[in-house]
Design a protein around this motif. Structure first.
Motif, PDB file in Angstrom:
ATOM      1  N   THR A 112       0.829  -1.213   0.000  1.00 50.03           N
ATOM      2  CA  THR A 112       0.000   0.000   0.000  1.00 50.03           C
ATOM      3  C   THR A 112       0.860   1.259   0.000  1.00 50.03           C
ATOM      4  N   LEU A 113       1.852   1.295   0.896  1.00 50.66           N
ATOM      5  CA  LEU A 113       2.716   2.478   0.978  1.00 50.66           C
ATOM      6  C   LEU A 113       3.554   2.640  -0.291  1.00 50.66           C
ATOM      7  N   PHE A 114       4.071   1.546  -0.817  1.00 50.58           N
ATOM      8  CA  PHE A 114       4.885   1.625  -2.026  1.00 50.58           C
ATOM      9  C   PHE A 114       4.072   2.180  -3.194  1.00 50.58           C
ATOM     10  N   THR A 115       2.838   1.733  -3.309  1.00 49.55           N
ATOM     11  CA  THR A 115       1.960   2.218  -4.383  1.00 49.55           C
ATOM     12  C   THR A 115       1.727   3.719  -4.253  1.00 49.55           C
ATOM     13  N   LEU A 116       1.466   4.178  -3.031  1.00 46.43           N
ATOM     14  CA  LEU A 116       1.223   5.606  -2.796  1.00 46.43           C
ATOM     15  C   LEU A 116       2.477   6.435  -3.055  1.00 46.43           C
ATOM     16  N   ILE A 117       3.631   5.935  -2.627  1.00 45.54           N
ATOM     17  CA  ILE A 117       4.892   6.660  -2.854  1.00 45.54           C
ATOM     18  C   ILE A 117       5.190   6.721  -4.353  1.00 45.54           C
ATOM     19  N   SER A 118       4.917   5.627  -5.068  1.00 41.38           N
ATOM     20  CA  SER A 118       5.146   5.593  -6.521  1.00 41.38           C
ATOM     21  C   SER A 118       4.295   6.634  -7.237  1.00 41.38           C
ATOM     22  N   GLU A 119       3.104   6.849  -6.726  1.00 40.57           N
ATOM     23  CA  GLU A 119       2.170   7.802  -7.349  1.00 40.57           C
ATOM     24  C   GLU A 119       2.393   9.232  -6.872  1.00 40.57           C
ATOM     25  N   ASN A 120       3.151   9.390  -5.771  1.00 40.71           N
ATOM     26  CA  ASN A 120       3.383  10.720  -5.184  1.00 40.71           C
ATOM     27  C   ASN A 120       4.843  10.829  -4.746  1.00 40.71           C
ATOM     28  N   GLN A 121       5.753  10.846  -5.714  1.00 39.86           N
ATOM     29  CA  GLN A 121       7.186  10.858  -5.394  1.00 39.86           C
ATOM     30  C   GLN A 121       7.545  12.072  -4.530  1.00 39.86           C
ATOM     31  N   GLY A 122       8.305  11.801  -3.447  1.00 42.50           N
ATOM     32  CA  GLY A 122       8.664  12.866  -2.516  1.00 42.50           C
ATOM     33  C   GLY A 122       7.573  13.168  -1.508  1.00 42.50           C
ATOM     34  N   ILE A 123       6.680  12.214  -1.285  1.00 47.18           N
ATOM     35  CA  ILE A 123       5.533  12.436  -0.397  1.00 47.18           C
ATOM     36  C   ILE A 123       5.970  12.565   1.064  1.00 47.18           C
ATOM     37  N   ASP A 124       5.367  13.502   1.748  1.00 47.65           N
ATOM     38  CA  ASP A 124       5.605  13.758   3.164  1.00 47.65           C
ATOM     39  C   ASP A 124       5.026  12.609   3.998  1.00 47.65           C
ATOM     40  N   THR A 125       5.731  12.228   5.062  1.00 53.28           N
ATOM     41  CA  THR A 125       5.289  11.121   5.915  1.00 53.28           C
ATOM     42  C   THR A 125       3.883  11.339   6.447  1.00 53.28           C
ATOM     43  N   ARG A 126       3.577  12.563   6.847  1.00 50.97           N
ATOM     44  CA  ARG A 126       2.250  12.838   7.414  1.00 50.97           C
ATOM     45  C   ARG A 126       1.158  12.624   6.371  1.00 50.97           C
ATOM     46  N   VAL A 127       1.435  13.086   5.142  1.00 48.74           N
ATOM     47  CA  VAL A 127       0.461  12.921   4.059  1.00 48.74           C
ATOM     48  C   VAL A 127       0.331  11.443   3.691  1.00 48.74           C
ATOM     49  N   LEU A 128       1.465  10.750   3.644  1.00 44.56           N
ATOM     50  CA  LEU A 128       1.477   9.322   3.307  1.00 44.56           C
ATOM     51  C   LEU A 128       0.643   8.521   4.303  1.00 44.56           C
ATOM     52  N   ARG A 129       0.824   8.823   5.567  1.00 45.38           N
ATOM     53  CA  ARG A 129       0.095   8.088   6.611  1.00 45.38           C
ATOM     54  C   ARG A 129      -1.411   8.329   6.498  1.00 45.38           C
ATOM     55  N   ALA A 130      -1.780   9.558   6.162  1.00 41.98           N
ATOM     56  CA  ALA A 130      -3.196   9.881   6.005  1.00 41.98           C
ATOM     57  C   ALA A 130      -3.784   9.179   4.791  1.00 41.98           C
ATOM     58  N   LYS A 131      -3.073   9.222   3.670  1.00 43.30           N
ATOM     59  CA  LYS A 131      -3.553   8.585   2.437  1.00 43.30           C
ATOM     60  C   LYS A 131      -3.679   7.072   2.595  1.00 43.30           C
ATOM     61  N   ALA A 132      -2.793   6.497   3.437  1.00 42.79           N
ATOM     62  CA  ALA A 132      -2.806   5.048   3.648  1.00 42.79           C
ATOM     63  C   ALA A 132      -3.860   4.617   4.656  1.00 42.79           C
ATOM     64  N   GLY A 133      -4.556   5.590   5.256  1.00 46.88           N
ATOM     65  CA  GLY A 133      -5.564   5.264   6.258  1.00 46.88           C
ATOM     66  C   GLY A 133      -4.962   4.760   7.551  1.00 46.88           C
ATOM     67  N   MET A 134      -3.776   5.299   7.903  1.00 41.79           N
ATOM     68  CA  MET A 134      -3.080   4.838   9.108  1.00 41.79           C
ATOM     69  C   MET A 134      -2.820   5.981  10.093  1.00 41.79           C
ATOM     70  N   LYS A 135      -3.708   6.966  10.120  1.00 45.12           N
ATOM     71  CA  LYS A 135      -3.501   8.118  11.000  1.00 45.12           C
ATOM     72  C   LYS A 135      -3.768   7.797  12.459  1.00 45.12           C
ATOM     73  N   GLU A 136      -4.555   6.767  12.717  1.00 48.68           N
ATOM     74  CA  GLU A 136      -4.879   6.422  14.098  1.00 48.68           C
ATOM     75  C   GLU A 136      -3.626   6.032  14.860  1.00 48.68           C
ATOM     76  N   LYS A 137      -3.607   6.387  16.143  1.00 49.47           N
ATOM     77  CA  LYS A 137      -2.436   6.140  16.992  1.00 49.47           C
ATOM     78  C   LYS A 137      -2.056   4.665  17.016  1.00 49.47           C
ATOM     79  N   GLU A 138      -3.052   3.784  17.050  1.00 48.18           N
ATOM     80  CA  GLU A 138      -2.772   2.352  17.143  1.00 48.18           C
ATOM     81  C   GLU A 138      -2.197   1.773  15.842  1.00 48.18           C
ATOM     82  N   LYS A 139      -2.237   2.551  14.763  1.00 49.02           N
ATOM     83  CA  LYS A 139      -1.698   2.072  13.479  1.00 49.02           C
ATOM     84  C   LYS A 139      -0.292   2.605  13.195  1.00 49.02           C
ATOM     85  N   LYS A 140       0.228   3.448  14.082  1.00 53.79           N
ATOM     86  CA  LYS A 140       1.548   4.046  13.847  1.00 53.79           C
ATOM     87  C   LYS A 140       2.648   2.984  13.760  1.00 53.79           C
TER      88      LYS A 140
END
Length: 225
Positions: A112-140
């Motif tokens: 999932t993360l690799f696909t998002l990074i491939s589509e958004n080269q240079g993506i910020d960690t905060r944005v990546l985590r949100a796009k991946a649906g992993m913003k919740e504390k328990e998913k960190k």
């Protein structure tokens, strides 16, 4: 003066060392092996000056001097532009991420993360985590483990850091890391993949490292290769 005992005071000196050793850990990783932390004065770290190695670490990547990421033993290292093709030939998979996922070699989260990074080269960690649906504390933890997995497989690299800013454009809080795929970093820095078998690449790497480190450290490096 050996590489291990050399002292680095400028960015240019650090670049010279990276080109010489090929693989330079950010902090000490092996005995009898150089590291950026071990070769620079402690007082310069986080000094926010031109002599600050913490600033250099992403500049190496931005300037195309070295790929940067937690590639070895989950620790941050720099791999020089010249040595990178050999390391990729020796350690990186030649199959697609999707194929490796189908074979159970990578996790769903890493895919999932690799696909998002491939589509958004240079993506910020905060944005990546949100796009991946992993913003919740328990998913960190799951998110962090997937990033480590991708770096350890040489699939992604750190492309830089981005400052967190408030609505007035002022720095507000810690900077976050941004990522791009290894392929993207290689393409923009004109690094060509070597047509070498894994065994041949490994032999060349061993010959390179044996020239400046101890036999004990070589045993540890050989376990990686």
């Amino acid at each position: 003066m050996t590489t291990q005992t050399r002292s680095i005071h400028t960015y240019e000196e650090a670049v010279t060392v990276i080109k010489e050793v090929g693989l330079l850990p950010l902090a000490p990783l092996f005995d009898d092996y150089p590291s950026l932390g071990g070769m620079t004065p402690k007082e310069t770290w986080h000094s926010d000056t031109e002599q600050d190695p913490w600033i250099w670490r992403t500049q190496f990547a931005a300037d195309g001097v070295a790929a940067y990421g937690k590639f070895i033993k989950k620790k941050a290292v720099f791999i020089s532009k010249d040595l990178l093709p050999l390391l990729l030939a020796a350690l990186a998979s030649q199959e697609t991420m999707e194929k490796r996922y189908e074979k159970g070699e990578v996790s769903r989260e890493a895919l999932t993360l690799f696909t998002l990074i491939s589509e958004n080269q240079g993506i910020d960690t905060r944005v990546l985590r949100a796009k991946a649906g992993m913003k919740e504390k328990e998913k960190k933890k799951t998110f962090d483990q997937a990033l480590l997995e991708l770096q350890g497989n040489l699939d992604i690299v750190v492309s830089g850091t981005k400052e967190k800013q408030d609505e007035n454009g002022e720095k507000n809080g810690w900077s976050s890391t941004s990522y791009e795929t290894m392929q993207h970093w290689c393409d923009k820095n004109q690094i060509k993949v070597l047509e070498l078998k894994k065994e041949e690449a490994t032999e060349k790497l061993i010959n390179h490292f044996e020239s400046f480190t101890s036999e004990a450290t070589m045993k540890k490096l050989k376990r990686i290769f």
